[in-house]
Design a protein around this motif. Sequence first.
Motif, PDB file in Angstrom:
ATOM      1  N   ASN A  88      41.930  90.876  37.250  1.00 18.95           N
ATOM      2  CA  ASN A  88      41.631  89.483  37.584  1.00 18.95           C
ATOM      3  C   ASN A  88      40.341  89.062  36.885  1.00 18.95           C
ATOM      4  OD1 ASN A  88      43.802  89.097  39.444  1.00 18.95           O
ATOM      5  ND2 ASN A  88      42.661  90.263  40.968  1.00 18.95           N
ATOM      6  N   ALA A  89      40.470  88.368  35.772  1.00 18.69           N
ATOM      7  CA  ALA A  89      39.312  87.847  35.045  1.00 18.69           C
ATOM      8  C   ALA A  89      39.400  86.325  35.039  1.00 18.69           C
ATOM      9  CB  ALA A  89      39.282  88.385  33.622  1.00 18.69           C
ATOM     10  N   VAL A  90      38.326  85.663  35.458  1.00 25.27           N
ATOM     11  CA  VAL A  90      38.324  84.203  35.576  1.00 25.27           C
ATOM     12  C   VAL A  90      37.169  83.629  34.770  1.00 25.27           C
ATOM     13  CG1 VAL A  90      38.118  82.251  37.153  1.00 25.27           C
ATOM     14  CG2 VAL A  90      39.384  84.286  37.860  1.00 25.27           C
ATOM     15  N   ASP A  91      37.486  82.696  33.886  1.00 25.05           N
ATOM     16  CA  ASP A  91      36.452  82.027  33.109  1.00 25.05           C
ATOM     17  C   ASP A  91      35.827  80.911  33.944  1.00 25.05           C
ATOM     18  OD1 ASP A  91      35.352  81.561  30.186  1.00 25.05           O
ATOM     19  OD2 ASP A  91      35.776  79.585  31.048  1.00 25.05           O
ATOM     20  N   LEU A  92      34.514  80.931  34.061  1.00 22.18           N
ATOM     21  CA  LEU A  92      33.832  80.001  34.964  1.00 22.18           C
ATOM     22  C   LEU A  92      33.891  78.558  34.487  1.00 22.18           C
ATOM     23  CD1 LEU A  92      30.727  82.150  35.928  1.00 22.18           C
ATOM     24  CD2 LEU A  92      32.667  81.538  37.384  1.00 22.18           C
ATOM     25  N   GLY A  93      33.842  78.337  33.180  1.00 16.44           N
ATOM     26  CA  GLY A  93      33.922  76.970  32.683  1.00 16.44           C
ATOM     27  C   GLY A  93      35.243  76.322  33.041  1.00 16.44           C
ATOM     28  N   THR A  94      36.328  77.048  32.824  1.00 20.21           N
ATOM     29  CA  THR A  94      37.658  76.536  33.156  1.00 20.21           C
ATOM     30  C   THR A  94      37.808  76.336  34.657  1.00 20.21           C
ATOM     31  OG1 THR A  94      38.600  77.674  31.238  1.00 20.21           O
ATOM     32  CG2 THR A  94      40.125  76.995  32.967  1.00 20.21           C
ATOM     33  N   LEU A  95      37.310  77.301  35.440  1.00 23.93           N
ATOM     34  CA  LEU A  95      37.408  77.202  36.899  1.00 23.93           C
ATOM     35  C   LEU A  95      36.629  75.996  37.420  1.00 23.93           C
ATOM     36  CD1 LEU A  95      38.396  78.529  39.551  1.00 23.93           C
ATOM     37  CD2 LEU A  95      36.250  79.820  39.576  1.00 23.93           C
ATOM     38  N   ALA A  96      35.411  75.808  36.928  1.00 25.07           N
ATOM     39  CA  ALA A  96      34.588  74.685  37.379  1.00 25.07           C
ATOM     40  C   ALA A  96      35.226  73.351  37.013  1.00 25.07           C
ATOM     41  CB  ALA A  96      33.190  74.781  36.773  1.00 25.07           C
ATOM     42  N   GLY A 147      30.810  81.741  40.603  1.00 23.67           N
ATOM     43  CA  GLY A 147      32.179  82.133  40.931  1.00 23.67           C
ATOM     44  C   GLY A 147      32.441  82.157  42.422  1.00 23.67           C
ATOM     45  N   SER A 148      31.494  82.667  43.201  1.00 28.57           N
ATOM     46  CA  SER A 148      31.669  82.739  44.655  1.00 28.57           C
ATOM     47  C   SER A 148      31.799  81.348  45.259  1.00 28.57           C
ATOM     48  CB  SER A 148      30.489  83.477  45.289  1.00 28.57           C
ATOM     49  OG  SER A 148      30.434  84.816  44.863  1.00 28.57           O
ATOM     50  N   THR A 149      30.959  80.423  44.810  1.00 25.44           N
ATOM     51  CA  THR A 149      30.999  79.058  45.339  1.00 25.44           C
ATOM     52  C   THR A 149      32.307  78.365  44.983  1.00 25.44           C
ATOM     53  OG1 THR A 149      28.589  78.854  45.212  1.00 25.44           O
ATOM     54  CG2 THR A 149      29.858  76.805  45.300  1.00 25.44           C
ATOM     55  N   LEU A 150      32.720  78.479  43.736  1.00 26.22           N
ATOM     56  CA  LEU A 150      33.945  77.805  43.301  1.00 26.22           C
ATOM     57  C   LEU A 150      35.181  78.400  43.961  1.00 26.22           C
ATOM     58  CD1 LEU A 150      33.186  77.385  39.490  1.00 26.22           C
ATOM     59  CD2 LEU A 150      33.245  75.576  41.220  1.00 26.22           C
ATOM     60  N   LEU A 151      35.251  79.713  44.053  1.00 21.29           N
ATOM     61  CA  LEU A 151      36.427  80.342  44.654  1.00 21.29           C
ATOM     62  C   LEU A 151      36.486  80.092  46.154  1.00 21.29           C
ATOM     63  CD1 LEU A 151      36.505  83.671  42.633  1.00 21.29           C
ATOM     64  CD2 LEU A 151      38.151  81.799  42.512  1.00 21.29           C
ATOM     65  N   ALA A 152      35.325  79.925  46.798  1.00 21.97           N
ATOM     66  CA  ALA A 152      35.314  79.577  48.222  1.00 21.97           C
ATOM     67  C   ALA A 152      35.892  78.181  48.437  1.00 21.97           C
ATOM     68  CB  ALA A 152      33.895  79.651  48.770  1.00 21.97           C
ATOM     69  N   LYS A 153      35.626  77.276  47.501  1.00 22.96           N
ATOM     70  CA  LYS A 153      36.195  75.927  47.594  1.00 22.96           C
ATOM     71  C   LYS A 153      37.696  75.949  47.354  1.00 22.96           C
ATOM     72  CE  LYS A 153      32.041  73.443  46.094  1.00 22.96           C
ATOM     73  NZ  LYS A 153      31.456  72.538  45.069  1.00 22.96           N
ATOM     74  N   TYR A 154      38.134  76.853  46.489  1.00 19.98           N
ATOM     75  CA  TYR A 154      39.551  76.927  46.130  1.00 19.98           C
ATOM     76  C   TYR A 154      40.366  77.673  47.176  1.00 19.98           C
ATOM     77  CZ  TYR A 154      43.721  78.051  43.379  1.00 19.98           C
ATOM     78  OH  TYR A 154      45.004  78.185  42.935  1.00 19.98           O
ATOM     79  N   ARG A 155      39.734  78.620  47.860  1.00 13.24           N
ATOM     80  CA  ARG A 155      40.455  79.534  48.747  1.00 13.24           C
ATOM     81  C   ARG A 155      41.234  78.856  49.868  1.00 13.24           C
ATOM     82  NH1 ARG A 155      39.197  82.823  53.336  1.00 13.24           N
ATOM     83  NH2 ARG A 155      40.419  84.737  53.321  1.00 13.24           N
ATOM     84  N   PRO A 156      40.717  77.803  50.531  1.00 15.15           N
ATOM     85  CA  PRO A 156      41.496  77.205  51.614  1.00 15.15           C
ATOM     86  C   PRO A 156      42.857  76.682  51.171  1.00 15.15           C
ATOM     87  CG  PRO A 156      39.232  76.480  51.739  1.00 15.15           C
ATOM     88  CD  PRO A 156      39.386  77.213  50.436  1.00 15.15           C
ATOM     89  N   GLN A 157      43.004  76.323  49.888  1.00 22.77           N
ATOM     90  CA  GLN A 157      44.279  75.818  49.403  1.00 22.77           C
ATOM     91  C   GLN A 157      45.235  76.950  49.050  1.00 22.77           C
ATOM     92  OE1 GLN A 157      43.534  73.125  46.163  1.00 22.77           O
ATOM     93  NE2 GLN A 157      41.842  72.133  47.225  1.00 22.77           N
ATOM     94  N   SER A 158      44.688  78.022  48.451  1.00 22.93           N
ATOM     95  CA  SER A 158      45.562  79.101  48.004  1.00 22.93           C
ATOM     96  C   SER A 158      45.751  80.179  49.057  1.00 22.93           C
ATOM     97  CB  SER A 158      44.985  79.746  46.737  1.00 22.93           C
ATOM     98  OG  SER A 158      43.686  80.229  46.985  1.00 22.93           O
ATOM     99  N   HIS A 159      44.756  80.328  49.972  1.00 27.93           N
ATOM    100  CA  HIS A 159      44.835  81.326  51.034  1.00 27.93           C
ATOM    101  C   HIS A 159      44.469  80.659  52.356  1.00 27.93           C
ATOM    102  CE1 HIS A 159      45.208  84.498  48.053  1.00 27.93           C
ATOM    103  NE2 HIS A 159      44.226  83.920  47.400  1.00 27.93           N
ATOM    104  N   PRO A 160      45.386  79.927  52.984  1.00 27.47           N
ATOM    105  CA  PRO A 160      45.054  79.204  54.212  1.00 27.47           C
ATOM    106  C   PRO A 160      44.685  80.147  55.339  1.00 27.47           C
ATOM    107  CG  PRO A 160      47.419  79.231  53.834  1.00 27.47           C
ATOM    108  CD  PRO A 160      46.784  79.779  52.596  1.00 27.47           C
ATOM    109  N   PRO A 161      43.868  79.673  56.298  1.00 25.79           N
ATOM    110  CA  PRO A 161      43.524  80.496  57.456  1.00 25.79           C
ATOM    111  C   PRO A 161      44.773  80.952  58.194  1.00 25.79           C
ATOM    112  CG  PRO A 161      42.152  78.526  57.353  1.00 25.79           C
ATOM    113  CD  PRO A 161      43.216  78.371  56.308  1.00 25.79           C
ATOM    114  N   LEU A 162      44.640  82.018  58.941  1.00 31.10           N
ATOM    115  CA  LEU A 162      45.787  82.621  59.614  1.00 31.10           C
ATOM    116  C   LEU A 162      46.495  81.636  60.527  1.00 31.10           C
ATOM    117  CD1 LEU A 162      47.328  85.259  59.962  1.00 31.10           C
ATOM    118  CD2 LEU A 162      45.806  85.839  61.853  1.00 31.10           C
TER     119      LEU A 162
END
Length: 235
Positions: A144-152, A214-229
Amino acid sequence: MSSTKVMSFELNGKKIKTTVTNEVIVINERILSFLQPTNNHGTKVIGFDFEWHPITHFESARINPQTDHFGSDKNSPPPSPATPATFQLCDGNSCLIIYTRPNSRVPLSLLNFLRQPNYTFVGCGIKDNFANLEKHFYGIGCKNAVDLGTLAATIMGEPHLRFCGVDELAFMVNQLDLRKERPINMTFDWGRNPLSETPAKLATINVYSYHKIGSTLLAKYRPQSHPPLSWVSLV
């Protein structure tokens, strides 16, 4: 010769312990310390980067004597047998800088760590870097490699962020400004003095910034891709 040096840098009001080493035992211990579960059961983010052993124009001409580096096409770079000088990793609390000698082996623990499916490795230009490593050098791959520019650019809806450097991304995403912490001396050589504080601090700033972004951006993305239980049907 094997050697290790541990340094401490204060970044954003936090002390980051940086270990610079080529000792396999130390590398294994530090990578093991990264293998800790996150509090929210999410994907763990690791800032990642590497640097090349430099090669001069004349060194390349000596190694590739049949190549005319003084020909008419001055825009074509000479073939380079450069190999990675350092691998740099940060989990937000500590950094590991693995330095290598030309043609030395990459530690097995690092190769295996990069292939862990529940870790996301982030950086600027990271996908191109891994593609180059995998094709031309050690066969190093990353699950799992993520480019930060593309992610942002995707998360924040700002297409121009694809072309921003780490300092601008850190400020846009985290309001983090570490420019004043960067060493102003750019004449260092990892191959000649791998335990020098100047390149170690520069590397620490980079991969620490990668981790924060990366941590900040993925935290914003996570609720959409990994919803709470509570959102997931268990029927």
